[in-house]
Enzyme design. Structure first.
Site, PDB file in Angstrom:
ATOM      1  N   ASP A 126       0.859  -1.189   0.000  1.00 34.47           N
ATOM      2  CA  ASP A 126       0.000   0.000   0.000  1.00 34.47           C
ATOM      3  C   ASP A 126       0.893   1.236   0.000  1.00 34.47           C
ATOM      4  OD1 ASP A 126       0.848  -0.691   2.627  1.00 34.47           O
ATOM      5  OD2 ASP A 126      -0.630   0.661   3.485  1.00 34.47           O
TER       6      ASP A 126
ATOM      7  N   HIS B  95       1.663  -9.087  -3.085  1.00 31.75           N
ATOM      8  CA  HIS B  95       0.647  -8.029  -3.050  1.00 31.75           C
ATOM      9  C   HIS B  95       1.322  -6.661  -3.078  1.00 31.75           C
ATOM     10  CE1 HIS B  95      -3.147  -6.103  -1.928  1.00 31.75           C
ATOM     11  NE2 HIS B  95      -2.454  -5.389  -1.059  1.00 31.75           N
TER      12      HIS B  95
ATOM     13  N   ASP C  91       0.478 -17.700  -3.891  1.00 34.58           N
ATOM     14  CA  ASP C  91       1.203 -16.647  -4.607  1.00 34.58           C
ATOM     15  C   ASP C  91       0.243 -15.909  -5.527  1.00 34.58           C
ATOM     16  OD1 ASP C  91       3.206 -15.026  -5.515  1.00 34.58           O
ATOM     17  OD2 ASP C  91       3.927 -16.455  -7.013  1.00 34.58           O
TER      18      ASP C  91
ATOM     19  N   GLU D 246       1.929 -10.467   0.984  1.00 29.48           N
ATOM     20  CA  GLU D 246       2.336  -9.068   0.830  1.00 29.48           C
ATOM     21  C   GLU D 246       3.849  -8.954   0.945  1.00 29.48           C
ATOM     22  OE1 GLU D 246      -0.247  -6.318   2.730  1.00 29.48           O
ATOM     23  OE2 GLU D 246       0.808  -4.570   1.920  1.00 29.48           O
TER      24      GLU D 246
END
Ligand code: 9MR
Length: 756
Positions: A348, A679, A727, A736
């Site tokens: 993020d 991620h 994955d 992540e």
């Protein structure tokens, strides 16, 4: 539900409880005489219920009335392994028909359930076949709740069976893996060389080490281990440590299966150190990633510099409105800050001080080790280590990278004159989650500063104090700023104890990073301030901390962003020359004994893991927990020079690099099969062909026993603990990437590249 068993359990005359129900018939069968055909069985019946053998079944006469749990039959003495899947089978009839609840539960308060199923039983027997995962290690029982009916009834059971099961998740996620699981990135010539073989053979298997030309260069016999609860299958271990050969393209064969190829004696930790450090450069916020220093595939515009559509991070206000009130009560601020720069935390675009402080400290700790060991000869202290824009500027590359984050952390401090001056904002991130993919420069969401926290402030003080020490000879002005900011933060945190980051279920566009105990961060801050200033007052403060003498390292993970006392202890052990001799001895002993305990864990683990999962299975970011544990072993090696600790770190990496039940290396670019869909909003090749995959040296979070994201919930139900990983870019709970995960990867790689 709290279920009370009657104090006095009546056994029908036909039923004799045997001493050990685990002395069962079939292999792995946990129910003795579940076919009710022999002379004894293990079932009891509660008050009012009578049990008798009837034509190879056990039939229970149950009086009407009461609650379901007022009329019981059951079997005690089950020993289950948390995380392991089990299969429960029985046939069941009820005349007249009615519900029967079948539970596997703790044998005692609070009777917590491993499995709980209510079946509508009929006069004709039906089969119950249920796979469940054990949740704890406490003694357990199999229980039938029979009460609560309007009429008396007879319930009969037969073919009762409980066995350990290889769950669906294991089968589906490991089919691509060879049965011979190796460190695909390679072994040290003189290091431990072990492989794990999936086999339920009771006898040892022959194994061969075959070189690239097909010649057998070593052979031996495996050690059968039996069912491994973490992997959900039976395994053997092959030890070929004695094969002191060197080269590419080795394979191990055993039981008719062949491993992936792997090198020996060509360990890749020097390369991994560079990749893992350069990974941080690519995480930078507020700077364009240019082909001048980075692989052109990773070129991207600078993120969060206030250029449309970005709204941050050059002029950010504090969170306000309803969400702010619900999280932080009356707290508000009327200043705005430039908090540009730093690293994006993970996949993020958030920037969190608690992970930032520990991560930057771990990078710096690898530098400090390079100075302390080897007199600065290690590439780790060089100015040509990484792929970063400051390469060749006469400042060691690690410190250049660390400074990028330290400058950001400095900006997160509340300015003089404002309420809470000197405290440090816990985090800055979007006010709502963005979707994937999303390049940093394309993020259109408003950003907000969250309330300062005591933990972030102490964490910042620790990292800044450390930076002040390491930059002292390199940039005195910067070192002075860091030192002053650390002292200010330290004083502010003391004045504002208990300002904790709350939990909000992650609903506000960033991770919570909630932490309700800043005591460990206080201990760390006092420690680093002592190491930097030598002032006795900081040592006294550290010694007053409950963390000073306590056991701070746990096998589930020696330390992490929320529990930093372990890192502080390692720092004291490594750099505490100024400590009084008795304190130094105690600190050293605590590190060495923790390392010894980790070797015991590793010795018992057929995958060589330096990790023991907790009751909920593997933790979020389990791969990094293992790496943190390896930093404790590395510290013990530095303190004692004993080769066993170095060997333990080397072997600990096996699991990360492919010697796991999925046969997968969790580091992008390392090994024959590796994670490549971590991620991330910008390494999003899985979603958009025009975007790059994660760069080499990206660590995946790893198996997570709590299935958090929708992909994990859909695809990993029933997974064996080690197989709770996928994955897939949308599996943020298992896959992540994060700064606080790549930082120990860098530190361990650096240690293994240098330690001899
Ligand atoms: O790994 C973090 C875990 O320890 C925390 O409990 C959780 C909630 O604060 O956050 C995890 O970290 C994620 C963070 O919330 C957002 N950025 C990505 C992090 C790694 O998954």
């Amino acid at each position: 539900m709290a279920l009370r068993l009657p104090a006095c359990l009546l056994f029908s005359t036909a039923i004799v409880a045997i001493a050990s129900p685990l002395l069962a018939a079939g292999p792995g069968e946990m129910v003795a005489d579940g076919g009710f055909s022999e002379g004894s069985d293990a079932f009891w019946a509660s008050d009012g219920v009578t049990a008798r053998r009837d034509d190879g079944r056990l039939c229970l006469t149950v009086p009407a009335g009461g609650e379901p749990w007022d009329r019981l039959a059951g079997m005690n003495g089950l020993r289950l392994t948390p995380g392991q899947s089990y299969r429960l089978g029985l046939s069941l009839s009820s005349r007249p028909a009615g519900p029967v609840t079948v539970r596997v539960q703790r044998d005692g308060e609070p009777y917590s359930a491993h499995a709980d199923e209510t079946i509508e039983a009929k006069p004709v027997a039906s089969t119950v076949d249920k796979t469940f995962r054990a949740v704890e290690r406490q003694p357990a029982q199999l229980l039938l709740q029979l009460g609560g009916q309007d009429l008396d009834r007879t319930v009969c059971i037969d073919d009762v069976s409980l066995t350990a099961a290889a769950p669906a998740g294991t089968v589906t996620t490991s089919t691509t893996a060879s049965a011979v699981l190796v460190n695909q990135s390679g072994y040290f010539r003189d290091g431990p060389k072990r492989a794990t073989i999936v086999s339920d053979a009771a006898e040892p298997l022959d194994f061969q080490l075959v070189d690239a030309d097909g010649a057998v260069v070593a052979e031996g016999r495996t050690r059968p281990v039996g069912l491994d609860p973490n992997a959900g299958v039976a395994v053997h271990v092959a030890d070929f440590s004695d094969a002191e050969v060197r080269g590419e393209g080795f394979r191990l064969t055993a039981g008719g299966a062949t491993s992936e190829t792997f090198p020996i004696g060509l360990a890749t930790y020097g390369r991994l150190r560079v990749d893992a450090l350069s990974w941080f450069t690519l995480q930078r916020s507020g700077i364009a990633i240019e082909p001048g220093f980075a692989d052109p595939a990773y070129q991207r515009a600078a993120g969060h510099l206030g250029l449309s559509p970005n709204e941050g991070d050059t002029d950010v206000g504090c969170l306000d409105g309803a969400v702010a009130r619900s999280l932080y009560g009356d707290w508000r601020c009327d200043y705005r800050l430039d908090v540009s720069g730093g690293w994006y935390d993970a996949g993020d675009h958030g920037k969190y001080v608690v992970t930032g402080a520990l991560s930057v400290a771990q990078l710096m700790s690898a530098y400090e080790r390079g100075i302390a060991h080897g007199g600065g000869a290690s590439p780790v202290v060089s100015d040509t280590l990484g792929r970063l824009p400051e390469n060749g500027n006469s400042v060691p590359d690690i410190l250049d990278e660390a400074r990028w984050e330290l400058e950001f952390l400095l900006k997160m401090q509340v300015p003089d004159g404002a309420p809470l001056a000197g405290m440090v904002h816990h985090k800055v991130h979007d006010t709502a989650w963005t979707g994937l993919p999303m390049l940093p420069a394309d993020d259109p969401k408003p950003r907000a500063l969250h309330r300062p926290s005591t933990a972030a402030t102490y964490g910042f003080a620790a990292a800044a104090a450390m930076g002040a020490r390491l930059f002292a000879d390199i940039d005195a002005d910067f070192a002075g700023r860091l030192r002053q900011a650390a002292l200010t933060a330290h004083a502010a945190a003391i004045a504002n104890p208990g300002l904790n980051a709350p939990s909000s279920d992650g609903m506000q566009g960033g991770g919570d990073y909630s932490d309700d105990n800043a005591g460990d961060e206080a201990y760390w801050a006092a420690t680093e301030l002592f190491l930097t200033t030598g002032e006795a007052g900081f040592l006294e403060e550290a010694k007053r901390s409950p963390f000073w003498g306590s056991a701070v390292f746990a096998p589930q993970g020696a330390y992490d962003w929320a529990n930093v006392a372990g890192f502080a202890r390692l720092q004291l052990a490594a750099h505490g020359e100024q400590l009084p001799a008795a304190d130094r001895r105690a600190v050293t002993a605590s590190v060495v004994s923790a390392a010894r305990a980790m070797i015991e864990v590793q010795d018992l683990d057929p995958f060589g893991q330096v990790y023991r999962p907790g009751a909920d299975g593997y933790s979020w970011g389990s791969n990094h927990a293992m790496l943190q544990n390896m930093t404790v072993l590395a510290a013990a090696y530095d303190l004692t020079g004993q080769a066993g600790y170095l060997a333990a770190v080397r072997e600990g990496m096996d699991y990360i690099l492919g010697r796991n039940i999925l046969g997968l290396s969790y580091i992008t670019g390392y090994g024959a099969h590796y994670s490549q869909n971590q991620h991330s909003r910008w390494y999003a090749r899985q979603l958009d062909d025009d975007l790059p995959p994660p760069p080499p040296g990206t660590l995946a979070g790893g198996p997570n026993g709590t299935l958090l994201d929708d992909v994990a919930k859909e695809k990993l139900q029933g997974c064996a603990p080690q197989a709770c990983y996928i994955d897939d870019i949308m599996s943020w709970g298992t896959n992540e990437m994060a700064i606080n995960w790549n930082a120990p990867l860098f530190a361990v790689a650096s240690f293994l590249a240098d330690a001899r």
